[in-house]
Scaffold this motif. Structure first.
Motif, PDB file in Angstrom:
ATOM      1  N   ALA A 156       4.016   1.143  -9.314  1.00  0.00           N
ATOM      2  CA  ALA A 156       2.824   0.322  -9.580  1.00  0.00           C
ATOM      3  C   ALA A 156       2.969  -0.453 -10.888  1.00  0.00           C
ATOM      4  CB  ALA A 156       1.578   1.214  -9.621  1.00  0.00           C
ATOM      5  N   ARG A 161      -5.411   1.039 -10.004  1.00  0.00           N
ATOM      6  CA  ARG A 161      -4.783   0.939  -8.679  1.00  0.00           C
ATOM      7  C   ARG A 161      -4.256   2.301  -8.217  1.00  0.00           C
ATOM      8  NH1 ARG A 161      -0.213  -2.139  -9.515  1.00  0.00           N
ATOM      9  NH2 ARG A 161      -0.510  -2.337 -11.752  1.00  0.00           N
ATOM     10  N   GLU A 168      -0.857  -0.859  -4.608  1.00  0.00           N
ATOM     11  CA  GLU A 168      -2.060  -0.027  -4.689  1.00  0.00           C
ATOM     12  C   GLU A 168      -1.642   1.352  -4.166  1.00  0.00           C
ATOM     13  OE1 GLU A 168      -5.026  -1.968  -5.322  1.00  0.00           O
ATOM     14  OE2 GLU A 168      -6.438  -0.285  -5.337  1.00  0.00           O
ATOM     15  N   LYS A 226       0.884  -1.160   0.000  1.00  0.00           N
ATOM     16  CA  LYS A 226       0.000   0.000   0.000  1.00  0.00           C
ATOM     17  C   LYS A 226       0.927   1.216   0.000  1.00  0.00           C
ATOM     18  CE  LYS A 226      -3.895   2.108   2.442  1.00  0.00           C
ATOM     19  NZ  LYS A 226      -4.777   2.096   3.627  1.00  0.00           N
TER      20      LYS A 226
END
Lengths: 335, 335
Positions: free
Chosen positions: A184, A216, A191, A168
């Motif tokens: 990403a 994302r 994400e 994350k």
């Protein structure tokens, strides 16, 4: 004293240094490097392609040769390897658009009041780079992205994005968004949440879409000092942001970052980091003057200073990673 | 290709080169070099002397160290040998005042229209350096004189002024008048006639008086293309003048000079003279861009070009003399 006679040469060069900036700007406007990349070699042919006089083109090209941006042999001009990569409009790595940001009237204007800024210890202008929603950051996001492609790739490598750990990712003052978009792209298990002014995030979203990571890529519009980040982040990117603020403000921000990270999470700071002497390496050490002219209290921080800020903000360790051949350094603080 | 990875470093440096000019200007305005010459060493002490913040002073000083105008050890700043000679207001060779001329709004303005000048092949401005009685030449005469003291001395030596031959000397576009004043100071048998705009000649007369040669210093106010020079001259100085004009105009002027000389008399041209490649040495080769931005058709000429102009104007021989360590060359045409 070496016995060399005193010379005003450096004074003269420095007084005239602004001409190098203007010559580059003109060459980019005329697409002169692009013309040479297309095969034009003589002042006549380059001028014809650039809709410019042969005489003016010759004088400009000679100047660019003197200052290392072109070569010349037997009255034929050629690109240097760097100019071919970065100044030809057809090149993927073309950075000419960055001049729009680097030479924005609002940026250059700060320098017109440099004496006042030195007296005061911060920008002499009321409207400056920290003004909310300042349109300069849209120019930044559009113009500077190509300059950031290489450091973004190197950062993804440094963080081993391709290993595909579930991440994350928070990105503060995302700008063009290239750093987290690149993470990403290399890590399909990442994400991303990006914070910036709403007008700037539009550019980041375009870049996320172009890299096919839009699904994302989430945005949090607003000031990085005010908005809620959420929590549980593995990585928080703080790219070329801290240099706009004084140390206490940086620490306030880093405490918010620290709170948003999961245990073991990392603040990943990309910055101009001068050595402790503050006068090397040249680009990083020169950078503080830009912040003096354009911000109330920003400057480029040394690793020791960044280390102390991270420590004061609750990070348990910090480490420095150069990103050669770029002029950026990465400082990673671990929670 | 050397295998070095491509780098946008030179692009970045060039885009930001204008900051070097602004930093120098600010340092001169604040008398920062003078403060250090007076013994201030820390940012705090220098700032106090310059009525500036310690923080702003530190950032500016660091920038000047990066760009070679100061040194720094253990947070103490010092002047370089060149800065001590040329940038300390108390130094006889102080050149800080030259910035008034080099960075006149009218000069910098030409660069704001550089793209147009390249397209056109000459300055894009209606009012420029060739406008009669342009006040920029008074600034030139006042500001640039200290930069000319050394070449003027070297020229007097080259011409063996101290041997005391009876000389009638003409000086065109005399400006500060330093060249002929220095000749007259070294040769008390020299009698001088100086041509320039009336407003500029006031400065030259001050310099002649200061050198105690006013009694042998005569003025001819007006354009060097129009006024009567008189005749029988041994030496005609043409210092940093030809670069403002195209070659045919230079030849028209040199024919007037030739006519004013006695047989065996010499036209003594002091100029920025680039090599035939037009891209070395750096300062002389860069100079043409200034003329492109600021004049309709001027540029720095190679020795071959000056030789041809002299030949076309009736001189029977010409020779080139560098004036090290200055960046000027002397071209002498003999009638």
């Amino acid at each position: 004293m070496t016995g060399a006679p005193p010379s005003p040469q450096l004074f003269f060069e420095t007084a005239n240094a602004f001409q190098r900036t203007e010559a580059l700007k003109t060459a980019i406007e005329l697409e002169l490097f692009t013309a040479i990349a297309e095969g034009k070699q003589t002042a006549e042919d380059i001028g014809a392609r650039c809709k410019a006089s042969a005489r003016g083109t010759r004088i400009l090209c000679d100047f660019l040769v003197v200052h290392g941006l072109l070569t010349k042999h037997a009255n034929r001009y050629a690109l240097t390897p760097d100019s071919a990569v970065f100044l030809d409009k057809h090149s993927k790595a073309y950075v000419g658009g960055a001049l729009r940001f680097l030479l924005l009237p609002s940026a250059v204007e700060g320098y017109k009041h440099l004496t006042e800024a030195v007296r005061k210890g911060g920008t002499a202008r009321d409207e400056h780079s920290l003004t909310p929603e300042h349109p300069m950051w849209v120019e930044f996001a559009r113009g500077m992205a190509p300059l950031m492609a290489m450091p973004a790739e190197l950062l993804a490598k440094l963080l081993r994005a391709e290993e595909g750990a579930k991440w994350k990712v928070l990105s503060l003052a995302a700008g063009h968004g290239l750093y987290e978009v690149t993470l990403a792209r290399h890590n399909r298990n990442a994400e991303v949440w990006a914070v910036d002014w709403a007008n700037v995030l539009e550019v980041a979203k375009e870049n996320a879409a172009a890299a096919a990571v839009a699904g994302r890529y989430h945005t949090i519009p607003g000031s990085a000092f005010d908005v809620e980040y959420g929590d549980g982040y593995d990585i928080a990117l703080v790219v070329n942001f801290l240099h706009h603020f004084d140390q206490l403000t940086c620490e306030a921000l880093l405490r918010r970052v620290q709170a948003s990270l999961k245990p073991g999470g990392r603040a990943v700071i990309v910055e101009f980091v001068p050595n402790d002497d503050r006068v090397t390496p040249p680009l990083a050490a020169s950078f503080s003057l830009i912040m003096l002219a354009g911000t109330p209290a920003g400057e480029a921080y040394t690793f020791k200073e960044l280390q102390r800020m991270l420590g004061n903000s609750g990070f348990r360790s910090s480490e420095l990673h150069p990103l050669p051949p770029t002029f950026f350094n990465v400082v990673i603080g671990t929670k």
